[in-house]
Design a protein around this motif. Structure first.
Motif, PDB file in Angstrom:
ATOM      1  N   MET A   1       0.841  -1.177   0.000  1.00  0.00           N
ATOM      2  CA  MET A   1       0.000   0.000   0.000  1.00  0.00           C
ATOM      3  C   MET A   1       0.887   1.243   0.000  1.00  0.00           C
ATOM      4  SD  MET A   1      -3.252   0.858   2.332  1.00  0.00           S
ATOM      5  CE  MET A   1      -2.812   1.858   3.709  1.00  0.00           C
ATOM      6  N   SER A   2       0.479   2.268  -0.728  1.00  0.00           N
ATOM      7  CA  SER A   2       1.268   3.487  -0.801  1.00  0.00           C
ATOM      8  C   SER A   2       0.409   4.685  -0.427  1.00  0.00           C
ATOM      9  CB  SER A   2       1.869   3.662  -2.194  1.00  0.00           C
ATOM     10  OG  SER A   2       0.844   3.708  -3.155  1.00  0.00           O
ATOM     11  N   ASP A   3       1.068   5.733   0.003  1.00  0.00           N
ATOM     12  CA  ASP A   3       0.415   6.973   0.396  1.00  0.00           C
ATOM     13  C   ASP A   3       0.786   8.067  -0.590  1.00  0.00           C
ATOM     14  OD1 ASP A   3      -0.723   5.948   2.804  1.00  0.00           O
ATOM     15  OD2 ASP A   3       1.247   6.075   3.740  1.00  0.00           O
ATOM     16  N   GLN A   4       0.038   9.164  -0.570  1.00  0.00           N
ATOM     17  CA  GLN A   4       0.333  10.322  -1.417  1.00  0.00           C
ATOM     18  C   GLN A   4       1.251  11.281  -0.671  1.00  0.00           C
ATOM     19  OE1 GLN A   4      -0.781  10.907  -4.698  1.00  0.00           O
ATOM     20  NE2 GLN A   4      -1.258   8.745  -4.491  1.00  0.00           N
ATOM     21  N   MET A   5       2.140  11.941  -1.402  1.00  0.00           N
ATOM     22  CA  MET A   5       3.101  12.866  -0.808  1.00  0.00           C
ATOM     23  C   MET A   5       3.391  13.969  -1.816  1.00  0.00           C
ATOM     24  SD  MET A   5       5.122  13.219   2.018  1.00  0.00           S
ATOM     25  CE  MET A   5       5.273  11.586   2.714  1.00  0.00           C
ATOM     26  N   ILE A   6       3.803  15.104  -1.297  1.00  0.00           N
ATOM     27  CA  ILE A   6       4.305  16.228  -2.097  1.00  0.00           C
ATOM     28  C   ILE A   6       5.765  16.405  -1.702  1.00  0.00           C
ATOM     29  CG2 ILE A   6       4.139  18.729  -2.509  1.00  0.00           C
ATOM     30  CD1 ILE A   6       1.722  17.375  -3.570  1.00  0.00           C
ATOM     31  N   GLY A   7       6.608  16.772  -2.652  1.00  0.00           N
ATOM     32  CA  GLY A   7       8.008  16.976  -2.331  1.00  0.00           C
ATOM     33  C   GLY A   7       8.707  17.799  -3.396  1.00  0.00           C
ATOM     34  N   VAL A   8       9.947  18.158  -3.094  1.00  0.00           N
ATOM     35  CA  VAL A   8      10.785  18.924  -4.016  1.00  0.00           C
ATOM     36  C   VAL A   8      11.967  18.051  -4.417  1.00  0.00           C
ATOM     37  CG1 VAL A   8      12.215  20.982  -4.313  1.00  0.00           C
ATOM     38  CG2 VAL A   8      10.116  21.119  -2.970  1.00  0.00           C
ATOM     39  N   VAL A   9      12.228  17.989  -5.704  1.00  0.00           N
ATOM     40  CA  VAL A   9      13.354  17.210  -6.219  1.00  0.00           C
ATOM     41  C   VAL A   9      14.649  17.938  -5.851  1.00  0.00           C
ATOM     42  CG1 VAL A   9      14.469  16.291  -8.291  1.00  0.00           C
ATOM     43  CG2 VAL A   9      11.965  16.319  -8.120  1.00  0.00           C
TER      44      VAL A   9
ATOM     45  N   PHE B   1       3.494  12.523  -5.642  1.00  0.00           N
ATOM     46  CA  PHE B   1       3.881  11.150  -5.943  1.00  0.00           C
ATOM     47  C   PHE B   1       3.308  10.199  -4.900  1.00  0.00           C
ATOM     48  CE2 PHE B   1       7.062  13.305  -3.471  1.00  0.00           C
ATOM     49  CZ  PHE B   1       7.437  12.408  -2.482  1.00  0.00           C
ATOM     50  N   GLU B   2       3.339   8.930  -5.237  1.00  0.00           N
ATOM     51  CA  GLU B   2       2.993   7.879  -4.297  1.00  0.00           C
ATOM     52  C   GLU B   2       4.275   7.469  -3.593  1.00  0.00           C
ATOM     53  OE1 GLU B   2       1.233   4.736  -6.565  1.00  0.00           O
ATOM     54  OE2 GLU B   2      -0.234   6.093  -7.451  1.00  0.00           O
ATOM     55  N   ILE B   3       4.159   7.180  -2.305  1.00  0.00           N
ATOM     56  CA  ILE B   3       5.352   6.804  -1.550  1.00  0.00           C
ATOM     57  C   ILE B   3       5.083   5.528  -0.774  1.00  0.00           C
ATOM     58  CG2 ILE B   3       4.749   8.217   0.459  1.00  0.00           C
ATOM     59  CD1 ILE B   3       7.801   8.845   0.640  1.00  0.00           C
ATOM     60  N   ARG B   4       6.108   4.694  -0.711  1.00  0.00           N
ATOM     61  CA  ARG B   4       6.011   3.508   0.131  1.00  0.00           C
ATOM     62  C   ARG B   4       7.380   3.214   0.716  1.00  0.00           C
ATOM     63  NH1 ARG B   4       5.769  -0.011  -4.964  1.00  0.00           N
ATOM     64  NH2 ARG B   4       7.692  -1.152  -4.771  1.00  0.00           N
ATOM     65  N   GLU B   5       7.376   2.521   1.823  1.00  0.00           N
ATOM     66  CA  GLU B   5       8.620   2.178   2.506  1.00  0.00           C
ATOM     67  C   GLU B   5       8.941   0.718   2.252  1.00  0.00           C
ATOM     68  OE1 GLU B   5      10.126   3.846   5.722  1.00  0.00           O
ATOM     69  OE2 GLU B   5       8.882   5.641   5.668  1.00  0.00           O
ATOM     70  N   GLU B   6      10.179   0.470   1.881  1.00  0.00           N
ATOM     71  CA  GLU B   6      10.684  -0.886   1.683  1.00  0.00           C
ATOM     72  C   GLU B   6      12.051  -0.988   2.314  1.00  0.00           C
ATOM     73  OE1 GLU B   6      10.878  -2.243  -2.309  1.00  0.00           O
ATOM     74  OE2 GLU B   6       8.722  -2.007  -2.663  1.00  0.00           O
TER      75      GLU B   6
ATOM     76  N   ARG C   1       4.226  13.221 -10.504  1.00  0.00           N
ATOM     77  CA  ARG C   1       3.514  14.165 -11.367  1.00  0.00           C
ATOM     78  C   ARG C   1       3.994  15.560 -11.013  1.00  0.00           C
ATOM     79  NH1 ARG C   1       0.981  10.561  -9.039  1.00  0.00           N
ATOM     80  NH2 ARG C   1      -0.003  11.789  -7.416  1.00  0.00           N
ATOM     81  N   ARG C   2       4.543  16.260 -11.995  1.00  0.00           N
ATOM     82  CA  ARG C   2       5.060  17.607 -11.754  1.00  0.00           C
ATOM     83  C   ARG C   2       3.894  18.537 -11.434  1.00  0.00           C
ATOM     84  NH1 ARG C   2       7.751  18.417 -16.183  1.00  0.00           N
ATOM     85  NH2 ARG C   2       9.725  17.700 -15.394  1.00  0.00           N
ATOM     86  N   VAL C   3       4.019  19.256 -10.310  1.00  0.00           N
ATOM     87  CA  VAL C   3       3.026  20.239  -9.893  1.00  0.00           C
ATOM     88  C   VAL C   3       3.474  21.636 -10.314  1.00  0.00           C
ATOM     89  CG1 VAL C   3       1.892  21.290  -7.888  1.00  0.00           C
ATOM     90  CG2 VAL C   3       2.289  18.822  -7.936  1.00  0.00           C
ATOM     91  N   ASN C   4       4.785  21.898 -10.166  1.00  0.00           N
ATOM     92  CA  ASN C   4       5.324  23.216 -10.485  1.00  0.00           C
ATOM     93  C   ASN C   4       6.799  23.053 -10.879  1.00  0.00           C
ATOM     94  OD1 ASN C   4       6.213  25.885 -10.546  1.00  0.00           O
ATOM     95  ND2 ASN C   4       5.055  26.478  -8.737  1.00  0.00           N
ATOM     96  N   ALA C   5       7.113  23.204 -12.151  1.00  0.00           N
ATOM     97  CA  ALA C   5       8.496  23.108 -12.621  1.00  0.00           C
ATOM     98  C   ALA C   5       9.305  24.283 -12.087  1.00  0.00           C
ATOM     99  CB  ALA C   5       8.539  23.097 -14.143  1.00  0.00           C
ATOM    100  N   GLY C   6      10.497  23.991 -11.582  1.00  0.00           N
ATOM    101  CA  GLY C   6      11.374  25.054 -11.102  1.00  0.00           C
ATOM    102  C   GLY C   6      10.881  25.754  -9.854  1.00  0.00           C
ATOM    103  N   PHE C   7      10.093  25.084  -9.039  1.00  0.00           N
ATOM    104  CA  PHE C   7       9.512  25.654  -7.823  1.00  0.00           C
ATOM    105  C   PHE C   7      10.582  26.153  -6.849  1.00  0.00           C
ATOM    106  CE2 PHE C   7       8.075  24.856  -3.425  1.00  0.00           C
ATOM    107  CZ  PHE C   7       6.991  25.727  -3.360  1.00  0.00           C
ATOM    108  N   ALA C   8      11.631  25.381  -6.638  1.00  0.00           N
ATOM    109  CA  ALA C   8      12.693  25.733  -5.682  1.00  0.00           C
ATOM    110  C   ALA C   8      14.043  25.330  -6.265  1.00  0.00           C
ATOM    111  CB  ALA C   8      12.437  25.053  -4.346  1.00  0.00           C
ATOM    112  N   PRO C   9      14.512  26.037  -7.298  1.00  0.00           N
ATOM    113  CA  PRO C   9      15.723  25.600  -8.000  1.00  0.00           C
ATOM    114  C   PRO C   9      16.998  25.633  -7.164  1.00  0.00           C
ATOM    115  CG  PRO C   9      15.050  27.775  -8.753  1.00  0.00           C
ATOM    116  CD  PRO C   9      13.956  27.255  -7.858  1.00  0.00           C
ATOM    117  N   TYR C  10      17.030  26.412  -6.101  1.00  0.00           N
ATOM    118  CA  TYR C  10      18.256  26.529  -5.297  1.00  0.00           C
ATOM    119  C   TYR C  10      18.148  25.818  -3.958  1.00  0.00           C
ATOM    120  CZ  TYR C  10      19.029  30.034  -8.843  1.00  0.00           C
ATOM    121  OH  TYR C  10      19.160  30.670 -10.044  1.00  0.00           O
ATOM    122  N   LEU C  11      17.117  25.016  -3.760  1.00  0.00           N
ATOM    123  CA  LEU C  11      16.904  24.373  -2.472  1.00  0.00           C
ATOM    124  C   LEU C  11      18.090  23.512  -2.049  1.00  0.00           C
ATOM    125  CD1 LEU C  11      15.131  23.818  -0.029  1.00  0.00           C
ATOM    126  CD2 LEU C  11      14.066  21.967  -1.330  1.00  0.00           C
ATOM    127  N   ALA C  12      18.559  22.632  -2.905  1.00  0.00           N
ATOM    128  CA  ALA C  12      19.684  21.759  -2.553  1.00  0.00           C
ATOM    129  C   ALA C  12      20.922  22.581  -2.217  1.00  0.00           C
ATOM    130  CB  ALA C  12      19.981  20.785  -3.684  1.00  0.00           C
TER     131      ALA C  12
END
Length: 106
Positions: free
Chosen positions: A1-9, A53-58, A68-79
């Motif tokens: 089973m997987s859950d929904q999540m939002i995140g930044v690449v 995205f869907e997330i699961r732990e293994e 699924r991209r929500v916003n391209a270039g949302f936080a380009p300098y985060l890393a």
């Protein structure tokens, strides 16, 4: 089973179709590897993209699926900004690259 999540690449490799994602819950990072497809299929991720995205732990590892991209270039300098915090705040970077939590009273 997987859950929904939002995140930044934080990091992506378009050729290998892999990515590392900082999740909205600030838990462990999630890792994405695209299934075997041609290079023109599926979502091509770039560092800084906001994705759902869907997330699961293994085996103590978070795996992202169906991004699924929500916003391209949302936080380009985060890393870069996260790695810069280590250099500019040496008082909070004891023990390598782990930022310790302050001890709670009580």
């Amino acid at each position: 089973m997987s859950d929904q999540m939002i995140g930044v690449v934080l990091w992506a490799d378009a050729r290998d179709r892999k990515a590392v994602i900082w999740c909205e819950d600030h838990g462990n990072l999630a890792y994405y590897t695209a299934p075997n497809q041609t290079e023109h299929e599926g979502e091509c991720l770039d560092a800084g993209d906001l994705i759902a995205f869907e997330i699961r732990e293994e085996h103590d590892c978070r795996l992202a699926r169906n991004p699924r991209r929500v916003n391209a270039g949302f936080a380009p300098y985060l890393a870069h900004n996260l790695s810069g915090a280590r250099r500019t705040r040496p008082d909070i970077t004891r023990g390598g690259n782990v930022l310790p939590f302050e001890k709670r009273a009580g």
